[in-house]
Design an enzyme around this catalytic site. Structure first.
Site, PDB file in Angstrom:
ATOM      1  N   LYS A  35       3.493  -4.668 -10.514  1.00  0.00           N
ATOM      2  CA  LYS A  35       3.250  -3.282 -10.087  1.00  0.00           C
ATOM      3  C   LYS A  35       4.241  -2.635  -9.429  1.00  0.00           C
ATOM      4  CE  LYS A  35       0.624   0.167  -9.637  1.00  0.00           C
ATOM      5  NZ  LYS A  35       1.620   1.040 -10.281  1.00  0.00           N
TER       6      LYS A  35
ATOM      7  N   GLN B  86       9.025  -4.933  -3.431  1.00  0.00           N
ATOM      8  CA  GLN B  86       7.726  -4.810  -3.950  1.00  0.00           C
ATOM      9  C   GLN B  86       6.699  -5.917  -3.847  1.00  0.00           C
ATOM     10  OE1 GLN B  86       7.932  -1.135  -5.517  1.00  0.00           O
ATOM     11  NE2 GLN B  86       5.674  -1.334  -4.909  1.00  0.00           N
TER      12      GLN B  86
ATOM     13  N   LYS C 232       9.524  -3.640 -10.981  1.00  0.00           N
ATOM     14  CA  LYS C 232      10.263  -2.313 -10.808  1.00  0.00           C
ATOM     15  C   LYS C 232      10.885  -1.901 -12.236  1.00  0.00           C
ATOM     16  CE  LYS C 232      10.793   0.881  -7.797  1.00  0.00           C
ATOM     17  NZ  LYS C 232       9.881   1.447  -6.504  1.00  0.00           N
TER      18      LYS C 232
ATOM     19  N   GLY D 248       5.421   6.251 -10.463  1.00  0.00           N
ATOM     20  CA  GLY D 248       6.550   6.931 -10.042  1.00  0.00           C
ATOM     21  C   GLY D 248       7.538   6.354  -9.157  1.00  0.00           C
ATOM     22  N   ASP D 249       8.602   6.883  -8.851  1.00  0.00           N
ATOM     23  CA  ASP D 249       9.864   6.432  -7.908  1.00  0.00           C
ATOM     24  C   ASP D 249      10.925   7.832  -7.830  1.00  0.00           C
ATOM     25  OD1 ASP D 249      10.447   4.214  -5.730  1.00  0.00           O
ATOM     26  OD2 ASP D 249      12.464   4.966  -6.651  1.00  0.00           O
TER      27      ASP D 249
ATOM     28  N   THR E 197       1.851   8.371  -0.222  1.00  0.00           N
ATOM     29  CA  THR E 197       3.220   7.375   0.628  1.00  0.00           C
ATOM     30  C   THR E 197       3.263   8.026   1.707  1.00  0.00           C
ATOM     31  OG1 THR E 197       3.953   6.776  -1.729  1.00  0.00           O
ATOM     32  CG2 THR E 197       5.228   6.443   0.213  1.00  0.00           C
TER      33      THR E 197
ATOM     34  N   ASN F 232       8.753  13.602  -3.064  1.00  0.00           N
ATOM     35  CA  ASN F 232       7.389  13.237  -2.592  1.00  0.00           C
ATOM     36  C   ASN F 232       7.088  12.617  -1.530  1.00  0.00           C
ATOM     37  OD1 ASN F 232       5.062  10.788  -3.167  1.00  0.00           O
ATOM     38  ND2 ASN F 232       4.569  12.668  -4.208  1.00  0.00           N
TER      39      ASN F 232
ATOM     40  N   SER G 232      -2.131   3.467  -5.573  1.00  0.00           N
ATOM     41  CA  SER G 232      -1.902   3.196  -7.097  1.00  0.00           C
ATOM     42  C   SER G 232      -3.005   2.039  -7.628  1.00  0.00           C
ATOM     43  CB  SER G 232      -0.324   2.581  -7.347  1.00  0.00           C
ATOM     44  OG  SER G 232       0.438   3.721  -7.513  1.00  0.00           O
TER      45      SER G 232
HETATM   46  P1  NDP Z   1      11.783  12.153  -5.110  1.00  0.00           P
HETATM   47  O1  NDP Z   1      12.619  12.000  -6.301  1.00  0.00           O
HETATM   48  O2  NDP Z   1      10.630  12.629  -5.086  1.00  0.00           O
HETATM   49  O3  NDP Z   1      12.684  12.682  -3.837  1.00  0.00           O
HETATM   50  C1  NDP Z   1      13.875  11.878  -3.533  1.00  0.00           C
HETATM   51  C2  NDP Z   1      14.487  12.769  -2.491  1.00  0.00           C
HETATM   52  O4  NDP Z   1      15.444  11.849  -1.815  1.00  0.00           O
HETATM   53  C3  NDP Z   1      15.208  14.069  -2.744  1.00  0.00           C
HETATM   54  O5  NDP Z   1      14.995  14.899  -1.887  1.00  0.00           O
HETATM   55  C4  NDP Z   1      16.494  13.479  -3.261  1.00  0.00           C
HETATM   56  O6  NDP Z   1      17.333  14.747  -3.438  1.00  0.00           O
HETATM   57  C5  NDP Z   1      16.902  12.694  -1.877  1.00  0.00           C
HETATM   58  N1  NDP Z   1      17.870  11.710  -2.564  1.00  0.00           N
HETATM   59  C6  NDP Z   1      17.710  10.765  -3.613  1.00  0.00           C
HETATM   60  N2  NDP Z   1      18.715   9.884  -3.726  1.00  0.00           N
HETATM   61  C7  NDP Z   1      19.647  10.603  -2.944  1.00  0.00           C
HETATM   62  C8  NDP Z   1      20.716   9.912  -2.655  1.00  0.00           C
HETATM   63  N3  NDP Z   1      21.420   8.896  -3.326  1.00  0.00           N
HETATM   64  N4  NDP Z   1      21.618  10.559  -1.550  1.00  0.00           N
HETATM   65  C9  NDP Z   1      20.734  11.777  -0.829  1.00  0.00           C
HETATM   66  N5  NDP Z   1      19.473  12.128  -1.164  1.00  0.00           N
HETATM   67  C10 NDP Z   1      18.956  11.286  -2.123  1.00  0.00           C
HETATM   68  O7  NDP Z   1      11.432  10.598  -4.708  1.00  0.00           O
HETATM   69  P2  NDP Z   1      10.335   9.836  -3.692  1.00  0.00           P
HETATM   70  O8  NDP Z   1      10.245  10.809  -2.710  1.00  0.00           O
HETATM   71  O9  NDP Z   1       9.372   9.456  -4.669  1.00  0.00           O
HETATM   72  O10 NDP Z   1      11.194   8.573  -3.263  1.00  0.00           O
HETATM   73  C11 NDP Z   1      11.796   8.566  -1.927  1.00  0.00           C
HETATM   74  C12 NDP Z   1      12.014   7.237  -1.451  1.00  0.00           C
HETATM   75  O11 NDP Z   1      10.744   6.561  -1.211  1.00  0.00           O
HETATM   76  C13 NDP Z   1      12.571   6.050  -2.232  1.00  0.00           C
HETATM   77  O12 NDP Z   1      13.675   5.306  -1.615  1.00  0.00           O
HETATM   78  C14 NDP Z   1      11.515   5.634  -3.040  1.00  0.00           C
HETATM   79  O13 NDP Z   1      11.738   4.205  -3.494  1.00  0.00           O
HETATM   80  C15 NDP Z   1      10.449   5.458  -1.877  1.00  0.00           C
HETATM   81  N6  NDP Z   1       9.107   5.096  -2.276  1.00  0.00           N
HETATM   82  C16 NDP Z   1       8.604   6.157  -3.052  1.00  0.00           C
HETATM   83  C17 NDP Z   1       7.276   6.012  -3.450  1.00  0.00           C
HETATM   84  C18 NDP Z   1       6.462   6.978  -4.033  1.00  0.00           C
HETATM   85  O14 NDP Z   1       5.032   6.720  -3.995  1.00  0.00           O
HETATM   86  N7  NDP Z   1       6.834   8.051  -4.761  1.00  0.00           N
HETATM   87  C19 NDP Z   1       6.464   4.853  -2.581  1.00  0.00           C
HETATM   88  C20 NDP Z   1       7.075   3.957  -1.743  1.00  0.00           C
HETATM   89  C21 NDP Z   1       8.414   4.339  -1.750  1.00  0.00           C
HETATM   90  P3  NDP Z   1      17.747  15.337  -4.377  1.00  0.00           P
HETATM   91  O15 NDP Z   1      16.575  15.945  -5.031  1.00  0.00           O
HETATM   92  O16 NDP Z   1      18.971  16.335  -4.353  1.00  0.00           O
HETATM   93  O17 NDP Z   1      18.147  13.922  -5.546  1.00  0.00           O
HETATM   94  O1  2IT Z   2       8.440   1.795  -4.043  1.00  0.00           O
HETATM   95  C1  2IT Z   2       7.143   1.854  -4.322  1.00  0.00           C
HETATM   96  O2  2IT Z   2       6.199   1.487  -3.847  1.00  0.00           O
HETATM   97  C2  2IT Z   2       6.532   2.893  -5.353  1.00  0.00           C
HETATM   98  N1  2IT Z   2       7.605   3.715  -5.961  1.00  0.00           N
HETATM   99  C3  2IT Z   2       5.441   3.221  -5.509  1.00  0.00           C
HETATM  100  C4  2IT Z   2       4.981   2.218  -6.657  1.00  0.00           C
HETATM  101  C5  2IT Z   2       3.486   2.219  -7.389  1.00  0.00           C
HETATM  102  O3  2IT Z   2       3.188   1.505  -8.231  1.00  0.00           O
HETATM  103  O4  2IT Z   2       2.917   3.048  -6.958  1.00  0.00           O
END
Ligand code: NDP
Ligand code: 2IT
Length: 444
Positions: free
Chosen positions: A90, A111, A126, A165-166, A209, A240, A376
């Site tokens: 997952k 993860q 992943k 998603g991620d 999250t 997100n 999830s």
């Molecule tokens: P999104 O794509 O929704 O948002 C990512 C945000 O971070 C955007 O604002 C983006 O800016 C910025 N960003 C991404 N890459 C870079 C970079 N290299 N340098 C600077 N800014 C950056 O992703 P999420 O919000 O889903 O994910 C954010 C973090 O949280 C990640 O580390 C992800 O692995 C982690 N995460 C996500 C989960 C989920 O459920 N979605 C769960 C647990 C962890 P821009 O749009 O300009 O690229």
């Molecule tokens: O980093 C993370 O935990 C996620 N992007 C969510 C993974 C999931 O299966 O919901």
């Protein structure tokens, strides 16, 4: 040489070109020393650490698709099925040009322990691609997602591996991928999470999250005799995780004054307007410059810089290694009391150690952002019983899971004489369950 050092050396030798993976492995193994050294010969004989650092399976594939000009484009797709000791693989799918094997491996490795901490039966995996959804039309994104799933569908399933998603993968991408999976396999099953509400998604997954990050932060503050009320919070990211972290922080009476994307950052002394941010990022998919155009009280700065803003609490919610040693020094100098990671591995090891050494409460991502994957897993439960729970039901389960995680990591740290070190607590608590399951299942 100690067993932990032997394995770190081996992993370094085998994965020399994967710095993020090495960083994640070193952080975990170093904090497991107290556990491993108490029973070193047993763990060495079982090669438990070598096994936990080696993915069960890595899939890498070609993703050809046709752009709007009729040109064929080619990306690389990945799925790393890291560890299935406690449940089906997952973990999310990252779509970002920086994606490579090392990035997916570090995320898959994290993860394993995160999913274990949720208390739910999910293993670690992943995936993703170096495809960049930015600036692509909906049709191009669909073409990519369909091609990606045409190969990925051979390797996943509701009881084997359930992606989500991620970065770069949200509801739109999950929808296109789900449609293609169903079409090829002819099965309607919960093979992906983060689905839309009309086709098997769970209420509160979108928020999970960010909300979960605030639930664990609040619990930690409470246990230190404090609350979120009136706190100034600095958030990085505008995706997100960041959006729903900001929303929940405001509901708890705190004020979030920053957010950022990959080109710049916003300082809004009146508190970030979440509805405006959602409109810009979720609907228009535009840059943060639009935020200040609509809100003259706010300032926009090019580049990075949110950590220089004075705050009580910092929540990195963008990406890996975005909070560096100099940022940690600024946070400490400005009186920051707590850092909780919404992103995966956003703080470097050096910066983490500096924050901890200076008395900043610090919860690492594998505990603090586990609310996403936990919800999830709740989506998987709903899909299995073919029922949908209310928002309140899912949200209250999420809150309970985050409170439990806080106490589990706090207890684990105390048990091993590392009180207040939530990084060690998270790694130890996450590891022990997976290790026990691996031992029970024999050499595999
Ligand atoms: P999104 O794509 O929704 O948002 C990512 C945000 O971070 C955007 O604002 C983006 O800016 C910025 N960003 C991404 N890459 C870079 C970079 N290299 N340098 C600077 N800014 C950056 O992703 P999420 O919000 O889903 O994910 C954010 C973090 O949280 C990640 O580390 C992800 O692995 C982690 N995460 C996500 C989960 C989920 O459920 N979605 C769960 C647990 C962890 P821009 O749009 O300009 O690229
Ligand atoms: O980093 C993370 O935990 C996620 N992007 C969510 C993974 C999931 O299966 O919901």
């Amino acid at each position: 040489m100690s067993y932990v050092d032997e394995v770190i050396e081996l992993v370094e030798k085998k994965n020399a070109s994967e710095p993020e993976f090495l960083q994640a492995v070193k952080e975990v193994l170093n904090s497991l020393r107290v556990v491993i050294e108490a029973d070193e010969e047993k763990y060495r004989k079982e090669a438990l650490l070598e096994r936990i650092c080696e993915p069960e399976r890595q899939i890498k594939f070609r993703v050809p698709w046709v752009d709007d000009k009729g040109q064929v484009q080619v990306n690389t797709g990945y799925r790393i099925q890291f560890n299935s000791a406690i449940g089906p693989y997952k973990g999310g799918l990252r779509l970002h040009p920086s994606v490579n094997t090392g990035i997916i491996k570090f995320l898959g490795f994290e993860q394993i322990f995160k999913n274990s901490l949720t208390g739910l039966p999910i293993g670690g995996g992943k995936g993703g691609s170096d495809f960049d959804p930015k600036g692509k039309s909906d049709r191009e994104v669909m073409a990519f997602c369909q091609s990606f799933m045409t190969e990925l569908c051979k390797h996943i399933g509701a009881d084997t591996d359930v992606p989500a998603g991620d970065i770069g993968t949200g509801a739109r991408e999950i929808g296109y991928m789900f449609g293609q999976y169903k079409r090829i396999k002819g099965v309607y099953e919960g093979v992906l999470t983060g689905k839309g509400l009309t086709y098997g998604g769970s209420l509160a997954r979108t928020e999970a999250t960010g909300y979960g990050l605030l639930y664990i932060t609040e619990e930690m503050m409470k246990c230190h005799g404090d609350t979120m009320e009136g706190k100034t919070v600095v958030v990085s990211g505008a995706g997100n995780v960041a959006i729903y972290a900001i929303q929940k922080a405001h509901q708890m009476g705190a004020k979030v004054v920053t957010c950022s994307d990959s080109t710049g950052w916003v300082y809004d002394p009146d508190g970030i307007d979440v509805e405006l941010l959602k409109e810009i990022k979720e609907v228009k998919r535009a840059r943060l410059t639009e935020y200040v155009a609509a809100r003259p009280s706010a300032q926009y700065h090019e580049g990075r810089g949110v950590w220089q803003v004075k705050c009580d609490i910092a929540l990195p919610c963008a990406t890996q290694n975005e909070l560096l040693i100099d940022d940690a020094k600024l946070l400490v100098a400005n009186g920051c009391k707590a850092v909780c990671e919404g992103a995966n591995m956003p703080t470097t090891i050096e910066a983490t150690e500096y924050l901890q050494a200076n008395g900043v409460l610090f919860i690492c991502g594998k505990a603090a952002n586990a609310g996403g994957v936990a919800t999830s897993a709740l989506e998987m439960s709903q899909n299995s019983e073919r029922l949908s729970w209310t928002f309140e039901e899912v949200d209250s389960k999420l809150k309970q899971i985050m409170v439990n995680i806080y106490h589990n990591i706090d207890d684990a740290a105390k048990k091993y004489g590392l009180e207040g070190n939530y990084v060690a607590g998270a790694n130890i608590a996450g590891f022990l369950k997976v290790a026990e399951a691996m031992e029970a299942q024999g050499v595999c």
